[in-house]
Design an enzyme around this catalytic site. Structure first.
Site, PDB file in Angstrom:
ATOM      1  N   LYS A  34      -3.652  -2.502  -4.551  1.00  0.00           N
ATOM      2  CA  LYS A  34      -3.927  -2.562  -5.990  1.00  0.00           C
ATOM      3  C   LYS A  34      -3.154  -3.690  -6.667  1.00  0.00           C
ATOM      4  CE  LYS A  34      -1.657   0.533  -8.216  1.00  0.00           C
ATOM      5  NZ  LYS A  34      -0.601  -0.280  -8.879  1.00  0.00           N
ATOM      6  N   THR A  35      -1.853  -3.759  -6.416  1.00  0.00           N
ATOM      7  CA  THR A  35      -1.016  -4.779  -7.063  1.00  0.00           C
ATOM      8  C   THR A  35      -1.467  -6.174  -6.673  1.00  0.00           C
ATOM      9  OG1 THR A  35       0.879  -3.266  -7.102  1.00  0.00           O
ATOM     10  CG2 THR A  35       1.346  -5.614  -7.345  1.00  0.00           C
ATOM     11  N   ASP A 226      -2.797  -1.443 -15.623  1.00  0.00           N
ATOM     12  CA  ASP A 226      -2.474  -0.872 -14.320  1.00  0.00           C
ATOM     13  C   ASP A 226      -2.219   0.635 -14.445  1.00  0.00           C
ATOM     14  OD1 ASP A 226      -1.859  -0.752 -11.636  1.00  0.00           O
ATOM     15  OD2 ASP A 226       0.218  -1.410 -11.892  1.00  0.00           O
ATOM     16  N   GLU A 227      -2.372   1.372 -13.349  1.00  0.00           N
ATOM     17  CA  GLU A 227      -2.070   2.812 -13.259  1.00  0.00           C
ATOM     18  C   GLU A 227      -2.735   3.593 -14.395  1.00  0.00           C
ATOM     19  OE1 GLU A 227      -0.781   3.930 -10.693  1.00  0.00           O
ATOM     20  OE2 GLU A 227       0.826   2.685  -9.903  1.00  0.00           O
ATOM     21  N   GLN A 257      -4.879  10.329  -7.773  1.00  0.00           N
ATOM     22  CA  GLN A 257      -3.418  10.329  -7.830  1.00  0.00           C
ATOM     23  C   GLN A 257      -2.903  10.609  -9.249  1.00  0.00           C
ATOM     24  OE1 GLN A 257      -1.282   7.459  -5.144  1.00  0.00           O
ATOM     25  NE2 GLN A 257      -3.267   6.438  -5.124  1.00  0.00           N
ATOM     26  N   ARG A 612       1.365   9.495   1.681  1.00  0.00           N
ATOM     27  CA  ARG A 612       2.658   8.795   1.819  1.00  0.00           C
ATOM     28  C   ARG A 612       2.948   8.485   3.284  1.00  0.00           C
ATOM     29  NH1 ARG A 612       2.161   6.711  -2.170  1.00  0.00           N
ATOM     30  NH2 ARG A 612       0.185   7.829  -2.199  1.00  0.00           N
TER      31      ARG A 612
END
Length: 662
Positions: A34-35, A226-227, A257, A612
């Site tokens: 994503k980043t 973002d997010e 998420q 994770r």
């Protein structure tokens, strides 16, 4: 030199970078870059000739903003001057300085940091006759501050939140509303703003001053956020207002998420994006670079059970990998032993402890694991939190047990006394001196009574004396009663019922979770026949300073195992992940079963935990545990039972086979 986008990005990422004009929703699955995608999108716009000052990049942390801008600088070979990048609050501050006077906020305002904001609210409460030491059973300033903040960010009425969060204090609603109004007035009089005000006033400017909204819409050709799954209602409304003037709004996030409803975040912002922005294009990033396919297959199967979601199926470039394991252990102790054994096994094979993490839904799930790690000298940290037995609410209740075991425990006496109205540090010290050493200092004289627990006469102002004496009498009565209670677990339950449940709700903003910790502590204590043995384990757990087990994140040259709540683990990854306490009724929490929205957030929490893991995933649960009426037999979590058994390997870490009935 042009950036080689086609070489550096996969097909999905490239589509976003080169085609993200207009309103766009980018659903970026866990570990899908994503980043990287956002960074390259900004660089692409700059290469296409968009002026940096025409781009607004909104992130959730200053660290994320700095990292993205650093990456853009590396790609471009120079730092883009004038690009608007930062958190919602950072951008809101800049805009409020510029346009705040349009709604009556002078540009000379100052921002209250967290400590200053708390002090201001305390002053307001003190002026109203509340918030003093003698007021333990009125909601504490921290609790009131959290209520006001949550109401502002969620858009929910304060009375509704009081009824939901503080049902024992619902009768205080009119007074709490007056305090909230006085707090807002005091801020305006002092020309100060809180962090929440930065967003609330930003929205107000956009709504009340259309000329400013149009100006900002013309200023920013491209808005990237973002997010987005972590935005609250207030932030969502700001985005909607900004987008009325801007043509290109691209939000990036993953509905799977969205796990921060307790912070006022709402999954509805990302779910409603296509409705709010008709004609919006939806991109999906599903190429995962973190986990093996066996882990992703399990994650995909978990999240597909949610009705409210954007469907996407993660795939990987890392191969099949080992099948996740579901381990049913005899009890909590066996579960802890299994986890520590396996971690030490990895360590003996050359892995560092840092390659593994133990994740849990609630703090009490890590209690037995902490004890096992300490007994075996394995260093560990609690990420973003405090060790279980070091938490204030645990120490409060255990103090009563310590005094029963040792009437000369001065620190425990002081902790108990200071929980009572009218008893501060000085008065507590004086009382303890009299109780323990029988050497009365000037403020105290004896009043006749039992020789082993003599009541005390306290000198001073009439009101304070009455409250102090009443508080002391309550403490002594509780201690006397506890001496007659034979079981350790019943002692803890008595303290909860006698006063601590009411006290905790007034003192802690997360009182529900803390009281659940204490209920589980009582169940844990049921396995101890002697109070001294329980206190020894609790005290050793609390006092492991200076030992091998006292590792801290600052010990960069040391190894330690990470224990973390799943919320604190979001955004991180480990080679080996243990998700523990997967007992039905605990994860998902039994209260979430009543509302689909809450159950689906719990399922998203499980999904985050699974994703994770890079290579090995272990799902553990105890088959039995001690309960109030005897031994409870558990079945694995609903989230496990609804999965195809082919997705995991089930292992029983004990000989007894228990059949489950749905």
């Amino acid at each position: 030199m042009a950036i080689p986008y086609a070489r550096d990005l996969n097909r999905e990422q490239l589509a976003v970078v080169q085609g993200g004009d207009g309103p766009c929703l980018v659903l970026a699955g866990a570990g899908t870059g994503k980043t990287r995608t956002i960074t390259y999108r900004v660089a692409y716009l700059l290469e296409q000739g968009v002026a940096p000052g025409r781009i607004l990049l909104v992130t959730f942390t200053n660290k994320a903003a700095r990292e993205m801008l650093r990456r853009v600088e590396l790609l471009m070979g120079a730092r883009p001057q004038g690009l608007w990048g930062g958190t919602f609050h950072h951008v809101g501050h800049a805009l409020l300085r510029r346009y705040g006077s349009r709604i009556g906020i002078p540009p000379s305002f100052t921002i209250l940091d967290a400590d200053d904001n708390a002090e201001l609210l305390k002053a307001v409460m003190a002026a109203s006759g509340r918030g003093k030491k003698s007021d333990q059973y009125f909601p504490a300033p921290d609790v009131v501050e959290n209520l006001i903040s949550f109401a502002a960010n969620s858009g929910r009425p304060l009375p509704e939140l009081i009824l939901e969060w503080l049902p024992r204090h619902a009768d205080k609603t009119p007074e709490l509303l007056r305090i909230a109004a006085a707090y807002e007035q005091r801020k305006r009089e002092r020309n100060v703003v809180s962090f929440d005000d930065l967003l609330a006033f930003w929205l107000r400017i956009l709504r009340e001053r259309p000329e400013v909204r149009e100006k900002l819409g013309g200023k920013f050709d491209y808005i990237l956020i973002d997010e987005y799954q972590d935005t609250n209602r207030l932030q969502g409304m700001i985005v909607e207002e900004l987008a009325r003037g801007a043509k290109n709004v691209l939000v990036v996030g993953d509905d799977a998420q969205s796990i921060y409803a307790f912070r006022a975040a709402t999954v509805e912002n990302i779910m409603r994006f296509p409705e709010v922005f008709p004609g919006a294009r939806t991109f999906r990033l599903v190429q995962n670079y973190r986990s093996t396919q066996a882990i992703l297959d399990l994650a995909n199967a978990v999240i597909i059970c949610n009705r409210r979601q954007f469907e996407k199926e993660l795939r990987t470039v890392r191969g099949r990998g080992s099948t996740p394991e579901l381990i049913g252990c005899a009890d909590n102790r066996e579960e802890a032993r299994f986890i520590v054994d396996r971690v030490l096994e990895f360590h003996s094979e050359g892995e560092t402890l840092l390659e593994s993490a133990v994740l849990f839904r609630a703090a009490y799930h890590g209690m037995q694991i902490e004890l096992e790690l300490q007994k075996r000298g394995v260093p560990y940290i609690i990420r973003g939190g405090i060790r279980f037995f070091e938490q204030a609410h645990i120490k409060d209740v255990v103090a009563y047990l310590r005094v029963v075991a040792n009437p000369l425990d001065e620190l425990a006496w002081q902790r108990m006394l200071k929980m009572e109205e009218g008893i501060g540090d000085k008065t507590a010290a004086v009382i303890v001196e009299k109780l323990i050493h029988n050497a009365p200092p000037p403020p105290l004289t004896l009043r006749g009574g039992a020789a082993d627990n003599p009541p005390l006469k306290i000198r001073g102002g009439a009101g304070g004396v009455m409250k102090s004496e009443a508080g002391l009498a309550k403490v002594l009565r509780r201690v006397d009663h506890l001496k007659t209670v034979p079981q350790v677990d019943k002692m803890i339950s008595y303290v909860l019922e006698a006063f601590y449940a009411d006290y905790a709700q007034a003192q802690f903003e997360n009182a529900t979770e803390r009281l659940e910790d204490l209920e589980q502590l009582a169940l844990f204590a049921a396995s101890y026949e002697k109070l001294e043995e329980f206190l020894a384990d609790a005290t050793l757990s609390e006092g492991f300073r200076g030992d091998r087990a006292a590792a801290t994140p600052q010990d960069a040259d040391k190894e330690y195992l990470v224990l973390s709540t799943i919320h604190q683990a979001k955004g991180l990854e480990w080679k080996n992940v243990f998700v523990v306490g997967l007992v039905d009724g605990q994860f998902p929490h039994h209260k979430s079963r009543a509302r689909r929205e809450e159950l689906e957030e719990e399922r998203r929490l499980f999904y985050v935990a699974i994703t994770r893991a890079r290579e090995r995933l272990y799902l553990t649960y105890p088959l039995t545990s001690l309960a109030a009426l005897g031994t409870a037999i558990h079945q694995p979590s609903l989230f496990v039972r609804e999965l195809d058994p082919e997705l995991y390997q089930e292992i029983r870490n004990e000989e007894t086979v228990i059949e489950y009935a749905d």
